[in-house]
Design a protein around this motif. Structure first.
Motif, PDB file in Angstrom:
ATOM      1  N   LEU A  97       0.851  -1.193   0.000  1.00 28.72           N
ATOM      2  CA  LEU A  97       0.000   0.000   0.000  1.00 28.72           C
ATOM      3  C   LEU A  97       0.884   1.239   0.000  1.00 28.72           C
ATOM      4  CD1 LEU A  97      -3.090   0.726   0.277  1.00 28.72           C
ATOM      5  CD2 LEU A  97      -2.586   1.139   2.692  1.00 28.72           C
ATOM      6  N   TRP A  98       0.582   2.169  -0.884  1.00 26.88           N
ATOM      7  CA  TRP A  98       1.358   3.411  -1.010  1.00 26.88           C
ATOM      8  C   TRP A  98       0.462   4.589  -0.690  1.00 26.88           C
ATOM      9  CZ3 TRP A  98       1.940   6.607  -5.930  1.00 26.88           C
ATOM     10  CH2 TRP A  98       2.869   7.649  -5.735  1.00 26.88           C
ATOM     11  N   LEU A 109      -4.824   9.982   0.426  1.00 27.29           N
ATOM     12  CA  LEU A 109      -4.959   9.028  -0.677  1.00 27.29           C
ATOM     13  C   LEU A 109      -4.069   7.818  -0.424  1.00 27.29           C
ATOM     14  CD1 LEU A 109      -5.830   8.192  -3.576  1.00 27.29           C
ATOM     15  CD2 LEU A 109      -3.831   9.486  -4.403  1.00 27.29           C
ATOM     16  N   ALA A 110      -4.632   6.631  -0.617  1.00 28.69           N
ATOM     17  CA  ALA A 110      -3.866   5.392  -0.537  1.00 28.69           C
ATOM     18  C   ALA A 110      -4.208   4.516  -1.734  1.00 28.69           C
ATOM     19  CB  ALA A 110      -4.176   4.646   0.756  1.00 28.69           C
ATOM     20  N   VAL A 111      -3.179   3.942  -2.363  1.00 27.77           N
ATOM     21  CA  VAL A 111      -3.385   3.018  -3.484  1.00 27.77           C
ATOM     22  C   VAL A 111      -2.578   1.760  -3.210  1.00 27.77           C
ATOM     23  CG1 VAL A 111      -3.893   4.801  -5.183  1.00 27.77           C
ATOM     24  CG2 VAL A 111      -1.529   4.096  -4.818  1.00 27.77           C
ATOM     25  N   MET A 155      -8.137   4.376  -2.174  1.00 28.55           N
ATOM     26  CA  MET A 155      -8.935   4.819  -1.036  1.00 28.55           C
ATOM     27  C   MET A 155      -8.675   6.288  -0.745  1.00 28.55           C
ATOM     28  SD  MET A 155      -8.534   3.416   2.888  1.00 28.55           S
ATOM     29  CE  MET A 155      -9.151   1.792   2.470  1.00 28.55           C
ATOM     30  N   LEU A 156      -9.734   7.012  -0.382  1.00 32.17           N
ATOM     31  CA  LEU A 156      -9.640   8.377   0.122  1.00 32.17           C
ATOM     32  C   LEU A 156     -10.181   8.394   1.549  1.00 32.17           C
ATOM     33  CD1 LEU A 156     -10.827  10.614  -2.863  1.00 32.17           C
ATOM     34  CD2 LEU A 156      -8.527  10.573  -1.855  1.00 32.17           C
ATOM     35  N   SER A 168     -13.669   3.681  -0.793  1.00 34.95           N
ATOM     36  CA  SER A 168     -12.667   2.888  -1.497  1.00 34.95           C
ATOM     37  C   SER A 168     -13.273   2.200  -2.712  1.00 34.95           C
ATOM     38  CB  SER A 168     -12.063   1.832  -0.561  1.00 34.95           C
ATOM     39  OG  SER A 168     -13.057   0.922  -0.127  1.00 34.95           O
ATOM     40  N   ALA A 169     -12.404   1.884  -3.655  1.00 32.90           N
ATOM     41  CA  ALA A 169     -12.774   1.092  -4.827  1.00 32.90           C
ATOM     42  C   ALA A 169     -11.722   0.006  -4.999  1.00 32.90           C
ATOM     43  CB  ALA A 169     -12.857   1.963  -6.075  1.00 32.90           C
TER      44      ALA A 169
END
Length: 334
Positions: A97-98, A109-111, A155-156, A168-169
């Motif tokens: 996760l970044w 923000l996390a992706v 995710m926000l 999240s998506a």
């Protein structure tokens, strides 16, 4: 400051461990195969929180599921219609996760990316209808070590005092090791998108954490079996108490309900809408590893109120740790 930053790391670790499981696919548990893309039981304590600092985080979820359905219940699996289904799944979901920004219009923000792999083991007492429409009346077992579909997530998150919220998506990318016409698979061989909203009320002073998550999964068609799984709803909730800086425990529950029926030429059992409820317990241990805050979380669930799915028990063992973190100006170590 050192203590508060470390505590935030530990909370974030529990979050990304849950995120790893939430993003990971399930196998052979309605939906095609009686299995949903969203992994039930993954939305527990801290699910509304996002890692509070820029950086890269690692999480790993070891997952065990054992379930069965009686001989009077039919399931569509791998293009077959089968009877008396038993499945045991041992799988691992590794997540990176970044967090590139903690201020996008006030949101973090996390992706991330999840890589699943493991060994499903499936046994049926008879194959009623094969992929060509023929009937077979023999028992069959199948197991294999396979890689599932990779899963991308974004995710926000927002925080205000003790309240945390995120949207999240999660996307299933159908490029995994799909075994055509076989019973044992981790890959779904279809696109799927899950959209969820999660919230957490976390009070570090009293140690209480109350969390909930609700989401909807939209499924594409498995082109090999020509099976299109319907739209699915999942709801989860948990209450947990921290008894020390290192240990917490609580209760967790989930409910799954299929909103629209399955369709397509491969849907030989009609709409096959599924439902299941699960109740369980969870506990977490926080510690340091290589001078970094780490977290281990155990979850255990028992299912009931089942329709068109397997009924069984599941176990999660989640591990999480920050790899590289950008400390805010003026912060101490930790």
């Amino acid at each position: 400051m050192r203590v508060s930053v470390s505590t935030s790391f530990l909370a974030a670790g529990a979050v990304i461990a849950g995120l790893a499981a939430a993003a990971a696919p399930d196998a052979a548990q309605a939906s095609e195969g009686g299995a949903s893309f969203y992994l039930l039981g993954s939305g527990g304590p801290g699910v509304g929180m996002v890692p509070p600092l820029k950086g890269t985080y690692f999480a790993n979820s070891l997952y065990y599921y054992s379930g069965s359905a009686g001989g009077d219940r039919q399931f569509p699996v791998g293009g077959n219609v089968v009877l008396d289904l038993d499945a045991t799944i041992v799988a691992d979901f590794a997540t990176v996760l970044w967090v590139p920004s903690t201020d996008i219009a006030g949101a973090t923000l996390a992706v991330g990316l999840v890589i699943p792999f493991g060994e499903p083991d499936v046994t049926v007492s008879g194959v009623v209808t094969g992929p060509l429409g023929n009937s077979v009346g023999v028992s069959r077992s199948d197991s294999a070590f396979v890689f599932g579909d990779p899963v991308a997530t974004a995710m926000l998150g927002w925080s205000e005092g003790k309240t945390h919220l995120n949207v999240s998506a999660t996307v299933n990318i159908p490029v995994g090791d799909y075994r055509e016409d076989q019973l044992a698979n981790l890959s779904f061989n279809r696109w799927a998108v899950d959209t969820s909203v999660a919230a957490t009320w976390h009070d570090p002073d009293s140690g209480w954490d109350v969390s909930g998550k609700v989401g909807v999964t939209f499924n594409g068609e498995n082109e090999h079996t020509q099976y299109e799984t319907g739209t699915e709803l999942h709801v989860e909730g948990s209450v947990e108490k921290a008894f020390s800086k290192t240990f917490s425990a609580g209760l967790q529950a989930y409910h799954f309900d299929q909103l629209t029926g399955d369709s397509g030429p491969g849907s030989r059992l009609g709409p096959f809408k599924g439902r299941v409820t699960g109740l369980g317990a969870t506990a977490a241990w926080n510690f340091e590893m290589a001078h970094r805050p780490a977290s281990l979380r155990l979850r255990a669930f028992k299912e009931f109120n089942v329709e068109n799915r397997l009924e069984g028990e599941s176990l999660f063992l989640d591990f999480s740790i920050p790899l590289v973190v950008q400390m805010p100006p003026g912060a101490g170590g930790g």
